[in-house]
Enzyme design. Structure first.
Site, PDB file in Angstrom:
ATOM      1  N   THR A 263       1.000  -1.782  -0.146  1.00  0.00           N
ATOM      2  CA  THR A 263      -0.117   0.546  -0.222  1.00  0.00           C
ATOM      3  C   THR A 263       1.438   1.136  -0.113  1.00  0.00           C
ATOM      4  O   THR A 263       0.569   2.923  -0.667  1.00  0.00           O
ATOM      5  CB  THR A 263      -1.271   0.458   1.370  1.00  0.00           C
ATOM      6  OG1 THR A 263       0.141  -0.023   2.241  1.00  0.00           O
ATOM      7  CG2 THR A 263      -1.821  -1.114   1.197  1.00  0.00           C
TER       8      THR A 263
ATOM      9  N   HIS B 129      10.029  -1.538   2.141  1.00  0.00           N
ATOM     10  CA  HIS B 129      10.118  -1.960   3.246  1.00  0.00           C
ATOM     11  C   HIS B 129       9.725  -3.255   3.994  1.00  0.00           C
ATOM     12  O   HIS B 129       8.863  -3.704   3.350  1.00  0.00           O
ATOM     13  CB  HIS B 129       8.163  -0.601   4.288  1.00  0.00           C
ATOM     14  CG  HIS B 129       7.366  -0.495   3.976  1.00  0.00           C
ATOM     15  ND1 HIS B 129       7.016  -0.842   1.917  1.00  0.00           N
ATOM     16  CD2 HIS B 129       6.086  -1.322   4.239  1.00  0.00           C
ATOM     17  CE1 HIS B 129       5.179  -0.634   2.137  1.00  0.00           C
ATOM     18  NE2 HIS B 129       5.250  -1.685   3.215  1.00  0.00           N
TER      19      HIS B 129
HETATM   20  P1  5GP Z   1       2.011  -2.578   3.143  1.00  0.00           P
HETATM   21  O1  5GP Z   1       0.717  -2.200   3.232  1.00  0.00           O
HETATM   22  O2  5GP Z   1       2.375  -1.341   1.577  1.00  0.00           O
HETATM   23  O3  5GP Z   1       3.018  -3.394   3.664  1.00  0.00           O
HETATM   24  O4  5GP Z   1       2.613  -1.568   4.959  1.00  0.00           O
HETATM   25  C1  5GP Z   1       2.503  -0.484   5.174  1.00  0.00           C
HETATM   26  C2  5GP Z   1       2.146  -0.265   6.427  1.00  0.00           C
HETATM   27  O5  5GP Z   1       2.328   0.979   6.506  1.00  0.00           O
HETATM   28  C3  5GP Z   1       0.669  -0.737   6.839  1.00  0.00           C
HETATM   29  O6  5GP Z   1       1.321  -1.697   7.763  1.00  0.00           O
HETATM   30  C4  5GP Z   1       0.711   0.583   7.667  1.00  0.00           C
HETATM   31  O7  5GP Z   1       0.045   0.566   8.831  1.00  0.00           O
HETATM   32  C5  5GP Z   1       1.775   1.334   7.535  1.00  0.00           C
HETATM   33  N1  5GP Z   1       1.480   2.835   7.693  1.00  0.00           N
HETATM   34  C6  5GP Z   1       1.305   3.571   6.794  1.00  0.00           C
HETATM   35  N2  5GP Z   1       1.291   4.745   6.996  1.00  0.00           N
HETATM   36  C7  5GP Z   1       1.646   4.575   8.658  1.00  0.00           C
HETATM   37  C8  5GP Z   1       2.307   5.812   9.243  1.00  0.00           C
HETATM   38  O8  5GP Z   1       2.242   6.981   8.521  1.00  0.00           O
HETATM   39  N3  5GP Z   1       2.545   5.988  10.015  1.00  0.00           N
HETATM   40  C9  5GP Z   1       2.973   4.537  10.781  1.00  0.00           C
HETATM   41  N4  5GP Z   1       3.661   4.540  11.664  1.00  0.00           N
HETATM   42  N5  5GP Z   1       3.445   3.319   9.773  1.00  0.00           N
HETATM   43  C10 5GP Z   1       1.779   3.606   8.781  1.00  0.00           C
END
Ligand code: 5GP
Ligand code: ZN
Length: 114
Positions: free
Chosen positions: A95, A100
Protein backbone atom coordinates in the site's frame (compact mmCIF):
# COMPACT_ATOMS: atom_id res chain seq x y z
CA UNK A 1 10.47 11.78 -3.21
CA UNK A 2 8.01 14.64 -2.68
CA UNK A 3 4.72 12.83 -2.17
CA UNK A 4 6.03 9.73 -0.43
CA UNK A 5 4.81 9.25 3.13
CA UNK A 6 7.79 7.07 4.12
CA UNK A 7 10.27 9.61 2.69
CA UNK A 8 8.54 12.15 4.94
CA UNK A 9 8.86 9.81 7.92
CA UNK A 10 12.54 9.21 7.03
CA UNK A 11 13.31 12.96 6.95
CA UNK A 12 11.27 13.75 10.08
CA UNK A 13 8.51 15.73 8.32
CA UNK A 14 6.03 13.16 9.64
CA UNK A 15 6.71 11.95 13.19
CA UNK A 16 7.13 8.26 13.96
CA UNK A 17 7.82 6.09 16.96
CA UNK A 18 11.38 5.02 16.18
CA UNK A 19 12.85 1.62 17.02
CA UNK A 20 16.23 2.13 15.31
CA UNK A 21 17.96 4.68 13.09
CA UNK A 22 21.28 5.08 11.33
CA UNK A 23 22.45 7.02 8.28
CA UNK A 24 20.95 4.50 5.83
CA UNK A 25 17.79 3.10 7.43
CA UNK A 26 14.97 3.92 9.80
CA UNK A 27 12.86 1.45 11.77
CA UNK A 28 9.60 2.60 13.33
CA UNK A 29 6.51 1.06 14.85
CA UNK A 30 3.61 0.40 12.46
CA UNK A 31 0.56 2.64 12.99
CA UNK A 32 -1.76 -0.37 12.69
CA UNK A 33 0.14 -3.24 14.34
CA UNK A 34 -0.67 -6.78 13.16
CA UNK A 35 1.28 -8.48 15.96
CA UNK A 36 2.43 -7.56 19.50
CA UNK A 37 5.69 -6.40 17.88
CA UNK A 38 5.29 -4.78 14.45
CA UNK A 39 8.16 -2.64 13.21
CA UNK A 40 8.70 -1.30 9.69
CA UNK A 41 12.27 -1.05 8.40
CA UNK A 42 12.84 1.29 5.47
CA UNK A 43 15.82 2.59 3.51
CA UNK A 44 16.13 6.38 3.85
CA UNK A 45 16.72 6.47 0.11
CA UNK A 46 13.49 6.23 -1.89
CA UNK A 47 13.22 2.80 -3.53
CA UNK A 48 9.65 2.17 -4.72
CA UNK A 49 9.46 -1.59 -4.25
CA UNK A 50 11.34 -4.87 -4.39
CA UNK A 51 11.03 -4.57 -8.18
CA UNK A 52 13.51 -1.69 -8.01
CA UNK A 53 16.31 -3.52 -6.21
CA UNK A 54 19.35 -3.76 -8.47
CA UNK A 55 23.11 -4.34 -8.31
CA UNK A 56 23.71 -0.70 -7.28
CA UNK A 57 21.31 -0.54 -4.33
CA UNK A 58 21.05 -4.20 -3.23
CA UNK A 59 23.45 -3.79 -0.31
CA UNK A 60 20.71 -1.89 1.58
CA UNK A 61 18.70 -5.11 1.75
CA UNK A 62 21.52 -6.93 3.53
CA UNK A 63 21.82 -3.99 5.89
CA UNK A 64 18.07 -4.02 6.58
CA UNK A 65 18.21 -7.72 7.48
CA UNK A 66 21.19 -7.06 9.75
CA UNK A 67 19.21 -4.29 11.44
CA UNK A 68 16.15 -6.57 11.70
CA UNK A 69 18.19 -9.18 13.56
CA UNK A 70 19.47 -6.52 15.96
CA UNK A 71 15.99 -5.09 16.59
CA UNK A 72 14.57 -8.59 17.12
CA UNK A 73 17.21 -9.24 19.79
CA UNK A 74 16.72 -5.82 21.38
CA UNK A 75 12.93 -6.27 21.54
CA UNK A 76 13.20 -9.80 22.91
CA UNK A 77 11.54 -11.67 20.02
CA UNK A 78 14.63 -13.29 18.51
CA UNK A 79 14.58 -16.48 20.51
CA UNK A 80 10.90 -17.32 19.90
CA UNK A 81 11.12 -16.29 16.26
CA UNK A 82 9.49 -13.73 14.05
CA UNK A 83 8.55 -13.01 10.47
CA UNK A 84 10.04 -10.51 8.03
CA UNK A 85 7.61 -9.58 5.24
CA UNK A 86 7.95 -7.51 2.10
CA UNK A 87 4.79 -6.82 0.14
CA UNK A 88 5.51 -5.98 -3.50
CA UNK A 89 2.97 -4.41 -5.84
CA UNK A 90 -0.79 -4.75 -5.89
CA UNK A 91 -0.97 -8.54 -5.74
CA UNK A 92 1.59 -8.52 -2.94
CA UNK A 93 -0.57 -6.13 -0.93
CA UNK A 94 1.84 -3.17 -1.01
CA UNK A 95 0.00 0.00 0.00
CA UNK A 96 2.97 2.36 0.51
CA UNK A 97 5.20 2.60 -2.57
CA UNK A 98 8.47 2.97 -0.66
CA UNK A 99 10.35 -0.28 -0.01
CA UNK A 100 9.75 -1.54 3.52
CA UNK A 101 10.10 -4.72 5.48
CA UNK A 102 7.64 -5.66 8.21
CA UNK A 103 9.23 -7.23 11.30
CA UNK A 104 6.45 -9.10 13.09
CA UNK A 105 6.77 -11.00 16.33
CA UNK A 106 5.35 -11.76 19.73
CA UNK A 107 2.86 -14.35 18.49
CA UNK A 108 2.79 -17.46 16.34
CA UNK A 109 2.32 -16.75 12.61
CA UNK A 110 0.06 -18.71 10.27
CA UNK A 111 1.19 -20.23 6.99
CA UNK A 112 0.33 -19.88 4.14
CA UNK A 113 -0.17 -16.11 4.34
CA UNK A 114 -3.53 -14.76 3.20
P1 5GP B 1 2.23 -2.37 3.11
O1 5GP B 1 0.76 -2.68 3.13
O2 5GP B 1 2.55 -1.36 2.04
O3 5GP B 1 3.12 -3.57 3.05
O4 5GP B 1 2.55 -1.73 4.52
C1 5GP B 1 2.39 -0.39 4.81
C2 5GP B 1 2.33 -0.29 6.31
O5 5GP B 1 2.55 1.05 6.67
C3 5GP B 1 0.98 -0.70 6.91
O6 5GP B 1 1.18 -1.76 7.84
C4 5GP B 1 0.49 0.59 7.57
O7 5GP B 1 -0.17 0.33 8.80
C5 5GP B 1 1.77 1.36 7.78
N1 5GP B 1 1.63 2.80 7.74
C6 5GP B 1 1.01 3.54 6.78
N2 5GP B 1 1.12 4.85 7.05
C7 5GP B 1 1.83 4.94 8.21
C8 5GP B 1 2.26 6.06 9.00
O8 5GP B 1 2.03 7.23 8.69
N3 5GP B 1 2.98 5.78 10.12
C9 5GP B 1 3.25 4.49 10.50
N4 5GP B 1 3.96 4.32 11.63
N5 5GP B 1 2.87 3.42 9.78
C10 5GP B 1 2.15 3.65 8.65
ZN1 ZN C 1 9.82 7.33 -0.42
Amino acid sequence: MADCIFCKIANGEIPSNKAYEDDKVLAFYDLDPQAPTHVLIIPKEHIASANDINEENASIVAHIFTVAAKIAKDLGIAEDGYRIVNNCGDNGGQTVKHLHFHLLGGRSMAWPPG
